[in-house]
Each structure stands twice: as C-alpha cells, then as structure tokens.
Write a protein that holds these residues in place. Structure first.
Motif, PDB file in Angstrom:
ATOM      1  N   ALA A  63     -11.043  12.103  -0.212  1.00 38.60           N
ATOM      2  CA  ALA A  63     -11.218  10.640  -0.027  1.00 38.60           C
ATOM      3  C   ALA A  63      -9.809  10.203  -0.150  1.00 38.60           C
ATOM      4  O   ALA A  63      -9.064  10.319  -0.974  1.00 38.60           O
ATOM      5  N   VAL A  64      -9.709   9.066   0.723  1.00 38.10           N
ATOM      6  CA  VAL A  64      -8.135   8.494   0.762  1.00 38.10           C
ATOM      7  C   VAL A  64      -8.458   7.168   0.284  1.00 38.10           C
ATOM      8  O   VAL A  64      -9.328   6.399   1.132  1.00 38.10           O
ATOM      9  N   LEU A 106      -1.652  12.380  -9.575  1.00 42.89           N
ATOM     10  CA  LEU A 106      -1.544  10.741 -10.155  1.00 42.89           C
ATOM     11  C   LEU A 106      -0.929  10.928 -11.488  1.00 42.89           C
ATOM     12  O   LEU A 106      -0.056  10.076 -12.055  1.00 42.89           O
ATOM     13  N   PHE A 107      -1.270  12.235 -12.302  1.00 41.47           N
ATOM     14  CA  PHE A 107      -0.885  12.227 -13.780  1.00 41.47           C
ATOM     15  C   PHE A 107       0.741  12.530 -14.032  1.00 41.47           C
ATOM     16  O   PHE A 107       1.369  11.956 -14.709  1.00 41.47           O
ATOM     17  N   GLU A 108       1.329  13.106 -12.793  1.00 38.60           N
ATOM     18  CA  GLU A 108       2.851  13.209 -12.515  1.00 38.60           C
ATOM     19  C   GLU A 108       3.326  11.908 -12.559  1.00 38.60           C
ATOM     20  O   GLU A 108       4.480  11.615 -12.903  1.00 38.60           O
ATOM     21  N   ILE A 150      -6.863  10.755  -3.146  1.00 36.66           N
ATOM     22  CA  ILE A 150      -5.561  10.400  -2.731  1.00 36.66           C
ATOM     23  C   ILE A 150      -5.643   8.837  -2.627  1.00 36.66           C
ATOM     24  O   ILE A 150      -6.137   8.136  -1.742  1.00 36.66           O
ATOM     25  N   PHE A 151      -4.851   8.461  -3.541  1.00 31.40           N
ATOM     26  CA  PHE A 151      -4.337   7.048  -3.616  1.00 31.40           C
ATOM     27  C   PHE A 151      -3.345   6.540  -2.795  1.00 31.40           C
ATOM     28  O   PHE A 151      -2.109   7.277  -3.247  1.00 31.40           O
ATOM     29  N   THR A 152      -3.447   5.719  -2.045  1.00 27.72           N
ATOM     30  CA  THR A 152      -2.019   5.137  -1.383  1.00 27.72           C
ATOM     31  C   THR A 152      -1.769   3.856  -1.814  1.00 27.72           C
ATOM     32  O   THR A 152      -2.592   2.931  -1.859  1.00 27.72           O
ATOM     33  N   THR A 161      -6.574  14.250  -8.751  1.00 26.81           N
ATOM     34  CA  THR A 161      -6.444  12.900  -8.044  1.00 26.81           C
ATOM     35  C   THR A 161      -4.795  12.919  -7.613  1.00 26.81           C
ATOM     36  O   THR A 161      -4.054  13.576  -8.407  1.00 26.81           O
ATOM     37  N   TYR A 162      -4.592  12.195  -6.561  1.00 31.41           N
ATOM     38  CA  TYR A 162      -3.066  12.132  -6.173  1.00 31.41           C
ATOM     39  C   TYR A 162      -2.733  10.898  -5.784  1.00 31.41           C
ATOM     40  O   TYR A 162      -3.555  10.148  -5.611  1.00 31.41           O
TER      41      TYR A 162
END
Length: 646
Positions: free
Chosen positions: A264-265, A373-375, A313-315, A340-341
C-alpha cells in the motif's frame, strides 16, 4: 414505519449474494482448507487470522471474538445497519425488488436513515460529476484539473465533480428527488442558512469519498476562487455515515491490488492518489483531512493480511510538515505487521507535481520502498543533538535505542544498532548493540509477564527464535464449565453437532432421535435443542443455508448463537486413516455419542441396582435388572453392528 420485509424476499437476498463476495469487499480472504476461507477479523484486533467464512454454508465466524452469522449479520455489524437496511442494501446489489407486508413495494420514505443518507450522497456525486462535465461555470474546475495533468477521462474515473457557486442548487435538486430538509442537513450535504438549508459546498471541485464497500459517504472539496473565504480543502463533517478517521480516499479502487500485491502507498492528497493510479501505482490511498492513525491501520491490515512480505510506503512532502507527518506515522509503526518505508520525492515534490515534472515513471519509481521508516526517524532524532559532546551522544542514544529495539527483524535490528553506533560516533559498538538487545528483550517479555498483544508479532517475526505463542484461534469458554476439547467426550459431541449443522443429510433421521442428555456439555445440549426447535436436522437436507439461519434464530442467547456459527464454520476433524466425510464417518460419530450415553445410563442403573438389592424389594429389583439387561444388549448391538443398530 416501514412494513416488514417479506420472508421469501429476505431468503432470496441471502441466497443471491455470496457471503465471500461481500466479506472480501472489506478484508482479504485466503484458503483455510475444507472449503473455508480465512482473514483478519474486522471486529477486533488480532495478529493471526481467526475469522473464517464458509461460502457453502453462507456463514462467517470469528474464533477469537465469537462474532458470527450470515451475510446479513455481517453487513449489519460491519456497517452498523439495521436488519431491514442490510436487506435493502444487498437487495439493491442483487437487483431484487423487495415486498413489504404492511406497505407494498419499497417506497423511498420507508428506507432506513443510513440507506437514505448513502443514497443522497450517491445522487449528489452523480450530479456533481454532471456539473463538471457540462456546466459552463465549471470551466475553472476543468482548467484546475488540466493544469495538474488530469483530462476528462481521469476526472470521470475518479468521479470528480463540481459544486456550483449558488446558494442551494444541490439542496433544491435533492428535494426534488424526495429528500427532506432534515435528511439533507443530517447528511452533511446541506447546512442551515437564515432561510432554511443551503448547500455546504459551493464553487469547489468535489472528490467523492467512498468507504471500503464502495458507497459514497462524504466529499472532499477544493477551493477554486479567491472570493471563497473558506479553507483550501473542506471535508464533509462527521455524520452517521462519515467518520474521517475510518475512511481512506481511494480505498475502493485500490483494495484489490493492495490485497493482491501486499503493498500500500499512503499519499497526502486526492490529486496525489489520482497521479499515482494514473502512473500505474494502483495501491495508492490517502487520508481525508486527518493524520494517518490507528483506525486507518486497521483498514489496511485486513487487506494486507499481516504477511511477512507486506509493505507500506508513506510519501510525504520534504518540508517540516511532511517530516512531522512521517514521525507521527512512525509512532504507530508497531501496529503494522508490514514493513514500513518513507519516500520523499526530489525537491520535495508531491506525486502530483512529480508526475507533471518528470512523468509517470518517476511516480512509479518514487513508490518503490527505499528508506525504512525507522531509519528516517533515527536520522531525525540524531540530528537534534550535539554529537560533539559526551552528554549529547548519550542523550541521543537514550532516545534512539528504543527505536532500534522496535525493529521487527532481529538480524536487521543488530545491523541497525551497529549503524546507530557509527551515527553517534560511539566507538564501543558492542555497548550500543547490547543496549538495544536489552531493550528489545524487555519489550518482548514485559517484565516476565509474557508478551503484550503488540509484542507477540515481534516475537514471532524477529525476536530470535520460534514463536512462543499458540497461533491457533483462541476460543473463549461459553457460560458453564469450560470446554476442554482434549476430553474425547466433548470432542465427539462437537463433531456430531458439526455434522448435524454442516452435513445434515449424513446424520438424518437418526440424529433427530437423540435426547438433550446425550450431550454432556451444556452449550452443546443447547445447540441440540436449537436444532430441534428449528425443525430437526432432517429439515436441513433440502436447503442447508435456510436451515442454519433457522437454527441460529432458535438459539436462546448470544452464547449459543455464537456456538452455532462456530460449529457451522469450523472444519470437520477427520480421524487418522479416514479420508473423507461420508456416511461411515458420520455413523461412527453417531454410535460413539450414543454408546457413551448408554454407558452413563448403565453406570446409573448399576448403582441403583445395588441400592434396590439392599432394600429387599423383589419387584423393583426385577424391574431394574431387566432395564440393565436391555441397555447391555443395546450396547453390545452398537458395538457389533455400529450405525445399523441405532
């Protein structure tokens, strides 16, 4: 008041709409064996799927929270509808005209409130679309879309519309369709003015917001004119059908591809969703005027099914507001089983601007996961401290180490701990690694009290070893003594009841002669009574789905009703060496339950015989001896001839 819906029509609706087709509109289902399907329960939070659907029976049941029922029950619970509203919704999908026993055919004013509000939104969405497509006044809206790369076909695909600048154009139109002023205000489409209701949205581009089932429940409206003193985006207020924290824009279009690809984006706006879908990223969705939060995660988790390969993926924009939104999303990261990214476009462009500047390929490339996302969260944390001082490094470690400890994969957790030591300039890498590992253990173990609900996922996926909890669905005990299914008596009674509900043709007519006392568990005896009250198992042979509905309706309370759906959905357990559920298998269950009942009665009579013998009454003694002899002969016949002796 609305008349009572004709029973034949209710049955026609149940038969016409497959339960798996309805349920799969809300969550991803996969094969559970035995003809059943399973998924994550939409009625409670869970880590492993305990929600099962039986298409052949037309039933669902959650072995975790005990919710269950037929297609109508599911629609009532998931969308908070009354019985009649659920029937009306499914009837509309199936093209069935309903008859009302007290009021003829289904007039508009008889429909339930929710159905009315949804219908008003559907009509409004069509009307707004027509205005955008043909009204000269909508030139401004069409130019706005064209400037952002969206032609008429794109507008139609996403049902984009236009609300005229007048005070009450839509209000008057909907009045003409039979809606009352009260309904229009309750729907959020109109608001109270000095002289009555006026349009809430005026002179704006309109994006219909649909729930996961595809119904229009609200609108997002974009300002077009400088003379408009309202906010840039104006959304439908909270109503009986619209809760902004419970909807995701584009979920109706994206849900199948999200479930299929386990990806999912999450973007920030309506035009971003449009840009992504047109660029081939058909898993894009957006929130509606609120931050991405726990209720949105619940929607996605049902589609992603919490498998290890799932990606979200969060934009976000590269500005301060976008970074704040990303960190807020990270706070809920552990509610996902998915990895999560975060993706930030070059020059901080959003997907809509990126598509205009660099084309569809650039948008598709943006949606590829790169930065966890954690990075992103770690770099933000570390950047706020003075790492040239020991105190600064120590403070940064204190805040960053718990973030690393939350990483689901143990191998990645160790590697990132080493990277964190380098980011902080701490030469003793093992000190940082041990600090993170200690925090991770504490998170999992919760002080020796076992994993908390959110930590069970970590232990199974990345805690360094096999899962430490039972992945089988939990089954809370009904009222009365706990059911221990390791007890062979309870287990066999359960199998016989499952056969009576799922395969009545295999146990009829013998089952209908079984007494309540042949079922030792109170809840099983209650289910047996419900079968009897519904006309017996033999009555279920011609139409098994209607029979199951009758049995559920005959149940005396929710506990027994839940057990009925549980037994109707649960797979029949074949013994070792048995390959199929047939008459021989069913006969064996019938005989076993009957023989145990006979053996219990023999024990009772034997005890009575001892008492009577001591009292010296020859007539009573002879009567008891005869009863015992008859039971012993029956037991022997069952042992030698099986089901033929029933």
């Amino acid at each position: 008041m609305a008349g009572r819906i004709n029973d034949e029509d209710v049955k026609a609706v149940r038969d016409a709409v497959p339960i798996d087709a309805v349920v799969s509109e809300y969550l991803q289902l996969r094969n559970a064996g035995g003809g059943n399907l399973k998924g994550l329960c939409p009625f409670h939070d869970e880590k492993s799927p305990s929600f099962q659907v039986s298409p052949s029976k037309g039933f669902f049941h959650c072995f975790g929270c005990q919710e269950g029922g037929d297609t109508l029950t599911f629609v009532m619970k998931i969308d908070h509808l009354s019985f009649s509203e659920a029937v009306e919704r499914l009837a509309a999908q199936a093209g069935i005209t309903l008859r009302y026993e007290e009021g003829g055919y289904n007039p508009a004013h008889q429909r339930g409130e929710r159905i009315r509000l949804v219908e008003a939104h559907r009509i409004a969405a069509d009307w707004y679309m027509e205005q955008l497509a043909s009204s000269p006044e909508a030139d401004t809206g069409r130019a706005f879309l064209a400037d952002r790369g969206f032609d008429q076909a794109a507008a139609q695909h996403f049902s984009v519309g236009y609300s005229p600048q007048g005070w009450d154009h839509l209000t008057r139109f909907l009045r003409g369709k039979g809606f009352s002023d009260k309904e229009l205000v309750l729907s959020g489409l109109s608001q109270e003015g000095r002289r009555g209701p006026i349009d809430r949205f005026r002179g704006r581009l309109m994006w219909p917001i649909r729930d996961i089932g595809g119904e229009v429940v609200g609108f997002g409206a974009r300002k077009l004119y400088e003379s408009d003193n309202g906010p840039k985006y104006l959304n439908t207020p909270e109503t009986a059908i619209y809760k902004k924290s419970h909807v995701l824009y584009g979920i109706d279009l994206a849900k199948k591809d999200i479930a299929k690809s386990s990806r999912a984006v999450v973007v920030e706006g309506y035009t971003d969703v449009m840009a992504c879908h047109l660029a081939g990223v058909t898993t894009a969705i957006a929130t509606c005027g609120t931050a991405f939060g726990g209720d949105h995660i619940k929607i996605l988790r049902r589609l992603l099914m919490d498998n290890g390969s799932a990606r979200v993926i969060f934009t976000f924009d590269g500005d301060a507001a976008g970074q704040k939104a990303a960190l807020r999303a990270f706070e809920d990261d552990q509610k996902f089983a998915a990895e999560t990214y975060i993706a930030i476009a070059p020059d901080g462009m959003d997907p809509c601007d990126l598509r205009l500047a660099k084309g569809d390929d650039a948008v598709a490339d943006l949606a590829e996961p790169r930065t966890p996302l954690f990075e992103f969260a770690l770099r933000h944390i570390v950047g706020r401290y003075d790492l040239d001082t020991p105190a600064g490094r120590a403070a940064a470690l204190d805040e960053a180490a718990p973030v690393v400890a939350r990483i689901k994969n143990s191998g990645a957790q160790h590697e990132v701990a080493v990277q964190l030591a380098g980011m902080l300039g701490i030469l003793d890498t093992q000190f940082v690694v041990k600090r993170v590992a200690q925090l991770a253990r504490w998170t999992r173990d919760r002080g020796g009290k076992g994993p908390a609900p959110d930590d069970r996922q970590q232990r199974g996926r990345g805690g360094g070893g096999p899962q430490q909890y039972d992945s089988a669905p939990d089954r809370p005990s009904p009222r009365g003594p706990a059911l221990n299914l390791r007890n062979p008596v309870f287990a066999t009674e359960r199998e016989l009841l499952k056969l009576a509900l799922q395969r009545p043709e295999l146990v009829s007519p013998a089952f209908d002669a079984y007494g309540l006392d042949e079922f030792t568990a109170p809840v099983y005896a209650a289910v047996r009574q419900a079968v009897l009250d519904a006309g017996g198992a033999e009555s279920g042979v011609p139409d098994s789905q209607d029979y199951l509905v009758r049995v559920r309706e005959a149940a005396p309370d929710d506990t027994v009703r839940a057990m009925v759906t549980e037994l109707a959905v649960e797979a029949i357990m074949l013994h070792r060496g048995v390959k199929e559920v047939d008459e021989n298998y069913a006969g064996a269950q019938l005989v076993t339950v009957r023989r145990r009942a006979v053996e219990r009665r023999i024990r009772e009579i034997t005890g009575r015989l001892t008492r009577v013998a001591s009292q010296g009454d020859p007539a009573e003694l002879a009567s008891v001896q005869n009863e015992l002899w008859v039971l012993q002969q029956y037991d022997q016949a069952l042992r030698e001839h099986g089901a033929a002796a029933l």
